[in-house]
Design a protein around this motif. Structure first.
Motif, mmCIF file in Angstrom:
data_model
loop_
_atom_site.group_PDB
_atom_site.id
_atom_site.type_symbol
_atom_site.label_atom_id
_atom_site.label_comp_id
_atom_site.label_asym_id
_atom_site.label_seq_id
_atom_site.Cartn_x
_atom_site.Cartn_y
_atom_site.Cartn_z
ATOM 1 N N GLY A 1 0.799 -1.215 0.000
ATOM 2 C CA GLY A 1 0.000 0.000 0.000
ATOM 3 C C GLY A 1 0.830 1.262 0.000
ATOM 4 N N SER A 2 2.158 1.107 -0.026
ATOM 5 C CA SER A 2 3.043 2.269 -0.115
ATOM 6 C C SER A 2 3.092 2.687 -1.580
ATOM 7 N N ILE A 3 2.078 3.409 -2.014
ATOM 8 C CA ILE A 3 1.843 3.662 -3.434
ATOM 9 C C ILE A 3 3.067 4.291 -4.086
ATOM 10 N N GLY A 4 3.551 3.624 -5.133
ATOM 11 C CA GLY A 4 4.704 4.126 -5.863
ATOM 12 C C GLY A 4 6.032 3.709 -5.289
ATOM 13 N N HIS A 5 6.033 3.068 -4.097
ATOM 14 C CA HIS A 5 7.296 2.706 -3.454
ATOM 15 C C HIS A 5 7.407 1.207 -3.199
ATOM 16 N N LYS B 1 5.208 -17.572 -15.470
ATOM 17 C CA LYS B 1 4.478 -18.699 -16.042
ATOM 18 C C LYS B 1 3.989 -18.387 -17.448
ATOM 19 N N ASP B 2 3.959 -19.438 -18.258
ATOM 20 C CA ASP B 2 3.317 -19.407 -19.580
ATOM 21 C C ASP B 2 3.832 -18.268 -20.460
ATOM 22 N N LEU B 3 5.139 -18.066 -20.483
ATOM 23 C CA LEU B 3 5.706 -17.031 -21.350
ATOM 24 C C LEU B 3 5.781 -17.546 -22.786
ATOM 25 N N PRO B 4 5.455 -16.712 -23.761
ATOM 26 C CA PRO B 4 5.563 -17.143 -25.158
ATOM 27 C C PRO B 4 7.023 -17.222 -25.595
ATOM 28 N N GLU B 5 7.272 -17.970 -26.653
ATOM 29 C CA GLU B 5 8.626 -18.062 -27.187
ATOM 30 C C GLU B 5 9.100 -16.695 -27.667
ATOM 31 N N GLY B 6 10.408 -16.492 -27.585
ATOM 32 C CA GLY B 6 10.979 -15.245 -28.076
ATOM 33 C C GLY B 6 11.732 -14.494 -26.998
ATOM 34 N N ARG B 7 12.159 -13.275 -27.336
ATOM 35 C CA ARG B 7 12.950 -12.449 -26.428
ATOM 36 C C ARG B 7 12.040 -11.706 -25.456
ATOM 37 N N HIS B 8 12.467 -11.640 -24.185
ATOM 38 C CA HIS B 8 11.700 -10.952 -23.144
ATOM 39 C C HIS B 8 12.624 -10.032 -22.355
ATOM 40 N N ARG B 9 12.028 -8.969 -21.808
ATOM 41 C CA ARG B 9 12.752 -8.019 -20.967
ATOM 42 C C ARG B 9 12.138 -8.019 -19.571
ATOM 43 N N ALA B 10 12.979 -8.049 -18.557
ATOM 44 C CA ALA B 10 12.515 -8.023 -17.167
ATOM 45 C C ALA B 10 13.201 -6.877 -16.437
ATOM 46 N N LYS B 11 12.389 -5.934 -15.928
ATOM 47 C CA LYS B 11 12.914 -4.795 -15.178
ATOM 48 C C LYS B 11 12.385 -4.858 -13.750
ATOM 49 N N VAL B 12 13.271 -4.846 -12.788
ATOM 50 C CA VAL B 12 12.892 -4.859 -11.374
ATOM 51 C C VAL B 12 13.248 -3.506 -10.766
ATOM 52 N N LYS B 13 12.256 -2.890 -10.120
ATOM 53 C CA LYS B 13 12.476 -1.607 -9.460
ATOM 54 C C LYS B 13 12.159 -1.748 -7.984
ATOM 55 N N VAL B 14 13.055 -1.268 -7.132
ATOM 56 C CA VAL B 14 12.859 -1.349 -5.685
ATOM 57 C C VAL B 14 13.144 0.009 -5.059
ATOM 58 N N TRP B 15 12.694 0.150 -3.815
ATOM 59 C CA TRP B 15 12.904 1.372 -3.037
ATOM 60 C C TRP B 15 13.478 0.980 -1.686
ATOM 61 N N ASP B 16 14.405 1.783 -1.181
ATOM 62 C CA ASP B 16 14.898 1.500 0.160
ATOM 63 C C ASP B 16 13.973 2.130 1.193
ATOM 64 N N VAL B 17 14.298 1.969 2.474
ATOM 65 C CA VAL B 17 13.399 2.418 3.541
ATOM 66 C C VAL B 17 13.250 3.933 3.582
ATOM 67 N N VAL B 18 14.176 4.664 2.937
ATOM 68 C CA VAL B 18 14.093 6.124 2.885
ATOM 69 C C VAL B 18 13.415 6.583 1.599
ATOM 70 N N ASN B 19 13.120 5.633 0.703
ATOM 71 C CA ASN B 19 12.456 5.864 -0.586
ATOM 72 C C ASN B 19 13.393 6.360 -1.679
ATOM 73 N N ASN B 20 14.667 5.961 -1.614
ATOM 74 C CA ASN B 20 15.539 6.050 -2.780
ATOM 75 C C ASN B 20 15.255 4.826 -3.647
ATOM 76 N N SER B 21 15.206 5.007 -4.966
ATOM 77 C CA SER B 21 14.859 3.890 -5.848
ATOM 78 C C SER B 21 16.078 3.373 -6.597
ATOM 79 N N GLY B 22 16.046 2.080 -6.925
ATOM 80 C CA GLY B 22 17.084 1.444 -7.722
ATOM 81 C C GLY B 22 16.451 0.469 -8.698
ATOM 82 N N LYS B 23 17.149 0.200 -9.819
ATOM 83 C CA LYS B 23 16.596 -0.658 -10.860
ATOM 84 C C LYS B 23 17.597 -1.725 -11.276
ATOM 85 N N GLY B 24 17.060 -2.853 -11.714
ATOM 86 C CA GLY B 24 17.853 -3.912 -12.317
ATOM 87 C C GLY B 24 17.154 -4.398 -13.570
#
Length: 556
Positions: A384-388, A423-446
């Motif tokens: 429920g921490s909207i956006g974080h 689950k159930d991913l179609p054949e082909g190339r896929h992109r996965a982006k993970v975004k996280v926030w620390d306890v102070v709400n600085n964000s980082g991406k992988g």
């Protein structure tokens, strides 16, 4: 609900029984009328509630209790649980007891039809360990009172130091119900589908908090935002005695105060009603238990609710032989006296299936996404921490929230791991982006990319050896798309003249797919320096074959 909120009120009463009498167990509420209702050609549906039910089954729970309308083919007019859902369950090692106070869900004497309750119980790769369920038409008021009798004094109480078996729970619950001169005919329609001599997998021992301290080791009774705290606890028996020989791991989960939600009154006969839900997790980690005692450190996120009231520390621990659970209330709110300062983003590395995965590698249709996260003060996982909230974006689609998929490292709140089954991913190339926030709400991406190959066809990708060139030893490494399955690997090595000099045979999997070679021939003699060709052949137990070749260099 559509019955003047009766099922809602009954469910609220049952959760009050649980939280007031058995706080060591956590209750998750899934009320259909709290979700958006969708209109379809086949009638009204609750797709988000349906996903929530199936998610909870697959993630594991001790008991699933349902109150409402239903029948032999499923639960609710909106078909929140049907055979198509049960077929997709993959919970072989997480079998719950399912209780259904609804009509005919487990009718077992209809020669023309097998009920969904029966199909759940007999599902070979999952389902339920048993069902306390109904075999005929039943009535809501009597259902509630009997279900309450099953839960209170029977499901979670010990008798002579041991929890009751399923048969004893059914017997004692019905006797308790009948002693009040209730509708005995309604009780007769409840049956146990399962082994009456079986006891559920209750934790045997208890865990309790002994104290909470801040970074100055001063004892505290309140967790404030951005404060660094250490929780101390211990494993004890039913008499409160420390179990000094208990060594293992405890999994603490800290919940912020209950949030207030409201049903939506989606149908005629239902109306909006407020209810509380304990669902905002502010920390989830792991800590070592040594001689029955443990401690863990964390930083309270900035995104807590700031009014001061009681949250909950929930524990589960095990030592490989027996397990334990427990809970403690703790005041959460306000800001810490000495809040931490942090302007650095978290570090995020994303992999598929295991941490040896290379960017652009090959997977099957259901790879496991793994994200390794590091931050000096820990990750923000408050629901429920909207956006974080930690999230996954697949191919620029809708974000997938990863709060429940994160766990801090062992004895280390600064780093942790996100694991999410795709689950159930179609054949082909896929992109996965993970975004996280620390306890102070600085964000980082992988970010990573991968190629899905149809698992009906065995595919080898990224075949290499390292070091290359080498003198004394090299390791062959490769990827394939048959995750979690054992394969037979054969590496044939040919010298510059085309003569076969060595064959290596191994059993490999996606988690263990390295093969070491000393640079010697079949007679164990050192090979001359030069360029060699090697060919990898992978074979499945079912006879599927894949081949790939590459070159290596042996130094003189």
């Amino acid at each position: 609900d559509e019955d003047s909120n009766k099922y809602f009120r009954d469910s609220e009463n049952l959760t009050d029984v649980m939280t007031n009498n058995y706080p060591s167990f956590n209750v998750e509420k899934i009320y259909l009328d709290a979700y958006q209702q969708k209109s379809t050609a086949n009638g009204a549906r609750y797709p988000d509630a349906k996903r929530a039910v199936n998610r909870r089954i697959e993630e594991g729970n001790l008991i699933m209790n349902y109150m409402g309308h239903g029948g032999e083919l499923g639960l609710a007019h909106e078909r929140v649980l049907q055979l198509e859902d049960v077929k997709e369950w993959e919970n072989y090692n997480k079998l719950p007891l399912i209780m259904t106070a609804t009509c005919e869900f487990s009718r077992f004497d209809d020669p023309q039809r097998t009920s969904l309750g029966e199909k759940i119980f007999f599902k070979p790769d999952g389902g339920a360990i048993g069902l306390l369920s109904t075999t005929r038409l039943v009535f809501a008021g009597s259902n509630f009172r009997l279900t309450k009798d099953f839960i209170k004094d029977n499901l979670f109480e010990k008798e002579n130091g041991d929890h009751k078996t399923l048969g004893e729970i059914l017997k004692d619950g019905k006797n308790q119900y009948n002693q009040r001169n209730e509708d005995a005919g309604n009780a007769l329609k409840f049956a146990l589908i399962g082994d009456p001599a079986l006891t559920l997998a209750y934790p045997q021992e208890n865990i309790q908090t002994t104290k909470v301290t801040d970074h100055n080791e001063s004892q505290k009774d309140t967790l404030g935002a951005l404060g660094k705290y250490t929780v101390h606890g211990e494993v004890v028996n039913d008499n409160g005695q420390l179990l000094k020989d208990f060594n293992g791991i405890v999994h603490p989960t800290i919940f912020d105060k209950p949030v207030e939600l409201t049903t939506l009154g989606n149908d005629q006969g239902s109306f909006r009603k407020k209810f509380e839900s304990l669902q905002n997790v502010i920390f989830k980690g792991r800590a070592s238990i040594e001689n029955g005692k443990f401690k863990f450190t964390f930083v309270t996120p900035k995104d807590i609710a700031y009014q001061k009231d009681f949250g909950k520390i929930s524990y589960y621990g095990d030592n490989g032989k027996i397990d334990a659970n427990g809970a403690s209330d703790v005041v959460i709110g306000g800001t810490a006296e000495d809040p931490i300062q942090d302007d650095q983003p978290p570090e995020v590395d994303v992999y598929m299936n295991d941490t040896t995965f290379n960017f652009g590698g090959t997977t099957g249709e259901e790879p496991l996404l793994i994200a390794k996260v590091y931050d000096e003060n820990g990750l923000n996982i408050v629901s429920g921490s909207i956006g974080h909230e930690p999230s996954l974006l697949m191919n620029d689609g809708e974000p997938i929230l990863l709060n429940d998929a994160y766990e801090a490292g062992l004895d280390n709140y600064k780093k942790g791991t996100i694991k999410y089954q795709l689950k159930d991913l179609p054949e082909g190339r896929h992109r996965a982006k993970v975004k996280v926030w620390d306890v102070v709400n600085n964000s980082g991406k992988g970010f990573t990319e991968f190629i899905v190959a149809n698992s009906n066809k065995l595919v080898i990708d990224k075949l290499l050896n390292y070091p290359n060139p080498f003198q004394d030893q090299t390791k062959f490494k490769f990827e394939h798309n048959w995750e979690g399955q054992s394969l037979n690997a054969k590496i044939e090595i040919v010298n510059p003249n085309g003569t076969h000099v060595r064959t290596l045979n191994r059993s490999v999997s996606s988690e263990n797919n390295e093969i070491t070679w000393s640079g010697r021939n079949r007679n164990h003699n050192k090979l001359k320096g030069g360029i060699y060709i090697y060919r990898l052949t992978l074979t499945t137990d079912g006879g599927k074959v894949a081949r790939k070749s590459n070159k290596l260099v042996i130094l003189k």
